[in-house]
Write a protein that holds these residues in place. Structure first.
Motif, PDB file in Angstrom:
ATOM      1  N   THR A 259       0.805  -1.229   0.000  1.00 29.62           N
ATOM      2  CA  THR A 259       0.000   0.000   0.000  1.00 29.62           C
ATOM      3  C   THR A 259       0.836   1.276   0.000  1.00 29.62           C
ATOM      4  O   THR A 259       0.308   2.353  -0.260  1.00 29.62           O
ATOM      5  N   ARG A 311       0.234   8.316  -2.329  1.00 32.96           N
ATOM      6  CA  ARG A 311      -0.957   7.660  -2.868  1.00 32.96           C
ATOM      7  C   ARG A 311      -1.756   6.988  -1.744  1.00 32.96           C
ATOM      8  O   ARG A 311      -2.992   6.966  -1.780  1.00 32.96           O
ATOM      9  N   PHE A 312      -1.055   6.439  -0.747  1.00 31.78           N
ATOM     10  CA  PHE A 312      -1.748   5.871   0.405  1.00 31.78           C
ATOM     11  C   PHE A 312      -2.551   6.949   1.124  1.00 31.78           C
ATOM     12  O   PHE A 312      -3.730   6.752   1.462  1.00 31.78           O
ATOM     13  N   GLU A 314      -3.591   9.773  -0.098  1.00 33.33           N
ATOM     14  CA  GLU A 314      -4.687  10.189  -0.985  1.00 33.33           C
ATOM     15  C   GLU A 314      -5.870   9.231  -0.901  1.00 33.33           C
ATOM     16  O   GLU A 314      -7.028   9.662  -0.862  1.00 33.33           O
ATOM     17  N   ARG A 315      -5.580   7.929  -0.888  1.00 33.49           N
ATOM     18  CA  ARG A 315      -6.665   6.942  -0.844  1.00 33.49           C
ATOM     19  C   ARG A 315      -7.464   7.058   0.452  1.00 33.49           C
ATOM     20  O   ARG A 315      -8.696   6.946   0.445  1.00 33.49           O
ATOM     21  N   VAL A 316      -6.770   7.294   1.552  1.00 38.60           N
ATOM     22  CA  VAL A 316      -7.451   7.453   2.839  1.00 38.60           C
ATOM     23  C   VAL A 316      -8.364   8.676   2.799  1.00 38.60           C
ATOM     24  O   VAL A 316      -9.535   8.604   3.187  1.00 38.60           O
ATOM     25  N   ARG A 318      -9.551  10.201   0.162  1.00 41.14           N
ATOM     26  CA  ARG A 318     -10.607   9.999  -0.829  1.00 41.14           C
ATOM     27  C   ARG A 318     -11.745   9.176  -0.237  1.00 41.14           C
ATOM     28  O   ARG A 318     -12.918   9.478  -0.424  1.00 41.14           O
ATOM     29  N   HIS A 319     -11.382   8.124   0.502  1.00 42.83           N
ATOM     30  CA  HIS A 319     -12.400   7.275   1.119  1.00 42.83           C
ATOM     31  C   HIS A 319     -13.244   8.088   2.100  1.00 42.83           C
ATOM     32  O   HIS A 319     -14.480   7.966   2.117  1.00 42.83           O
ATOM     33  N   GLY A 335      -5.014   1.008   5.376  1.00 39.25           N
ATOM     34  CA  GLY A 335      -5.874   2.188   5.269  1.00 39.25           C
ATOM     35  C   GLY A 335      -7.187   2.040   6.009  1.00 39.25           C
ATOM     36  O   GLY A 335      -8.119   2.814   5.778  1.00 39.25           O
ATOM     37  N   SER A 392      -8.289  15.356  -5.969  1.00 42.26           N
ATOM     38  CA  SER A 392      -7.456  16.038  -4.971  1.00 42.26           C
ATOM     39  C   SER A 392      -7.946  17.463  -4.764  1.00 42.26           C
ATOM     40  O   SER A 392      -7.949  17.982  -3.638  1.00 42.26           O
TER      41      SER A 392
END
Length: 617
Positions: A259, A311-312, A314-316, A318-319, A335, A392
């Motif tokens: 991740t 990116r990790f 960002e994913r958190v 975003r979720h 995450g 973003s």
């Protein structure tokens, strides 16, 4: 987006347990870190693997003698009567321990095969034994204790292999055909006799399926090539190149490859005070650390690792945005939300420091600074060529809106204190940072003039509040929060965040005033002196020393910064690994180890010294 939870004011009462004898144990500073980019192990300077969680950083332990010398489990070299000296093989994560007794000398090299891929079928830890002057007889003690020693390992031996189930997984220990293997008092002894120049390997294998993937190979050369190639891609500068390389390797070892997440530390419950209660699980990913991690990795030229971590993050974010859930203080390596704390009462703890905890309840706290930290991370990466995507853009705008709505709320602060919420200065500064960085991104975010005007007003309003309520004009320094006269070591970081102009005399005055209150024995810095609601004390906070050094360099006092870094480096062990805290009186390492934040701080301080070396006032 944010719901402020009820803060916890005290630790829960702990059930009574039968007193346990306290084992002497190995000092924290005497451990070396090895790993495979999915998990990590600690190997003592005498060749004992005393901490290993499989298959991932936050999995239950297989060996945990680090936390209980009797019950935890270990994979040790039984070398009574031998002198031992360990070091890292240059530019690698391979530990080499030399054992000497009279004319007999043998070496053990410990490492894990790096697995830079998302999906893995097997994990390997190799112990390579080399007889330098023989013949020598080497005995290993293999004592696995699965699931934090809550389960017995039903070990069987056949076909040159010790094997057992660990939950639904499979663990095998592959031994040489010449090895003599027997079970003694619940432990397995593996004995080898080697002639001068002879070498043998023992390989620990973990798989999810019954089939073994080990074919008798020696993993040393591919492991060595991996690390030395990776180091060759970095950029190391100044007089600190050797330690910068070790700090870089350490951060790489703590990045979960699937991740991109970077754990704060690979351990749990190493105490901030020996015998105390401040024992926490750090095998998680703190959101607020994002910009510092990205900064350190980029400074050393490791853009790929920085991108993976970003990116990790960002994913958190975003979720949280898409699912309309609260943004938490920290997350698991996947995450997900961090599990609630559980105490492992059957463990005595490191040198009797209990309870031993897994999970972390601080995830329930409200900390205002995480919004500014996330925006700052986006801003920093934009300066490194990472474009601002449409998603973003939406996240940043929403984070600014969160700041606008909540910046006047009290929170638990950067140190996760348990005395209740306060209007912490650092939290307000990070709210200001978030708005300030968003304004710098306004053009890329396609923000209209009306919104820009509103954001500028918000930025000015937050700054004015800080100057009015958090700056002590009599002492020319920032206080921890308006209800106290005490200062906080985070003041040094506030200088680095450019809340002060670089040539603002108040920046230097704040550094000096904070140092008078919190520095100890010249090079040590405590986080604060304020009551934090927890029993007992703690050591000096290593990162705070690095903040001080960087702040001095940034404000033109490079000579003093250099002196402090040179003096502090003498506190580091031969491994080059850095803990969270140090006892200033004894030099003993405290807290979870090694600490990513401490290594990041070292990189930052070395970088600031190099960047501002021509500036002296």
């Amino acid at each position: 987006m944010v719901t402020v939870p009820n803060e916890r004011l005290a630790l829960p009462e702990l059930p009574e347990s039968r007193p346990r004898p306290i084992g002497r144990g190995t000092p924290i500073r005497d451990y070396f870190l090895i790993g495979n980019l999915h998990t990590a192990a600690l190997v003592s300077r005498r060749g004992a693997v005393d901490w290993l969680c499989l298959p991932h950083f936050d999995s239950p332990s297989l060996f945990a003698a680090l936390l209980d010398t009797e019950r935890g489990g270990t994979f040790a070299v039984d070398a009574k009567g031998y002198r031992a000296d360990a070091r890292y093989v240059s530019d690698t994560a391979i530990v080499e321990t030399l054992f000497k007794r009279g004319k007999c000398r043998f070496m053990v090299r410990d490492f894990m095969l790096p697995l830079p891929r998302i999906h893995t079928q097997a994990h390997f830890l190799e112990r390579k034994i080399i007889a330098e002057h023989g013949p020598v007889t080497v005995r290993f003690v293999f004592s696995p204790k699965p699931n934090y020693a809550k389960e017995e390992a039903a070990v069987s031996y056949r076909g040159r292999m010790l094997r057992f189930r660990m939950g639904n997984d499979y663990v095998r220990l592959h031994v040489p055909s010449s090895a003599r293997v027997k079970q003694v008092a619940g432990e397995w002894q593996i004995t080898l006799t080697l002639a001068t120049g002879e070498s043998q390997v023992i390989v620990l294998e973990h798989t999810k399926r019954p089939r073994s993937h080990y074919k008798g190979q020696d993993f040393e050369e591919p492991t060595k090539q991996f690390w030395q190639h990776w180091v060759s891609e970095g950029k190391f500068f100044g007089d600190e190149q050797e330690q910068l390389i070790r700090s870089a390797i350490t951060l790489k070892l703590m990045q979960f490859y699937p991740t991109g997440a970077i754990v704060a530390a690979p351990t749990t419950s190493l105490p901030e005070e020996v015998g105390g209660l401040r024992n926490w699980d750090y095998r998680y990913v703190w959101i607020r650390d994002a910009t510092f991690v990205l900064y350190a990795l980029n400074v050393l030229g490791y853009r790929n690792e920085a991108k993976r971590f970003f990116r990790f993050i960002e994913r958190v974010a975003r979720h949280c945005s898409m699912c309309e859930v609260d943004l938490h203080l920290f997350y698991t390596i996947w995450g997900h939300r961090v599990p609630r704390e559980q105490a492992l009462h059957h463990f005595a703890g490191y040198k009797g420091s209990h309870p031993v905890r897994v999970g972390n309840d601080a995830t329930d706290q409200f900390q205002l600074d995480i919004y500014g930290s996330l925006i700052d991370a986006h801003y920093f990466m934009s300066t490194r060529g990472i474009g601002v995507s449409r998603l973003s853009r939406a996240i940043i705008i929403e984070l600014v809106n969160d700041i606008a709505e909540h910046w006047q709320d009290a929170d638990n602060g950067i140190w996760e204190v348990r005395t209740g919420m306060q209007h912490y200065t650092y939290s307000k500064v990070m709210a200001w940072v978030g708005v300030s960085r968003a304004l710098r991104l306004a053009k890329r975010l396609h923000i209209n003039k009306k919104t820009i005007t509103a954001w500028k007003k918000l930025e000015e309003e937050i700054a004015a509040w800080i100057w009015t309520y958090c700056f002590d004009e009599k002492r020319n320094t920032l206080v921890q929060h308006p209800e106290t006269d005490s200062q906080d070591a985070v003041n040094y970081l506030i200088v680095l965040l450019q809340f002060f102009e670089q040539d603002d005399v108040r920046a230097k005055q704040t550094i000096d005033a904070t140092s008078r209150e919190l520095r100890y024995h010249d090079i040590f810095v405590y986080r604060y002196r304020e009551n934090d609601g927890l029993a007992g004390g703690e050591g000096a906070f290593v990162l705070a020393t690095f903040w001080l050094i960087a702040a001095l360099a940034y404000t033109g006092n490079n000579k003093e910064a250099r002196r402090l870094l040179t003096k502090f480096e003498k506190q580091l062990p031969k491994s080059g690994l850095i803990a969270e805290e140090i006892d200033p009186k004894t030099g003993e390492y405290l807290g979870n180890f090694p600490q990513a934040f401490s290594h990041i701080g070292y990189i930052m301080s070395a970088y600031y010294l190099d960047r501002y070396k021509g500036e002296q006032t």
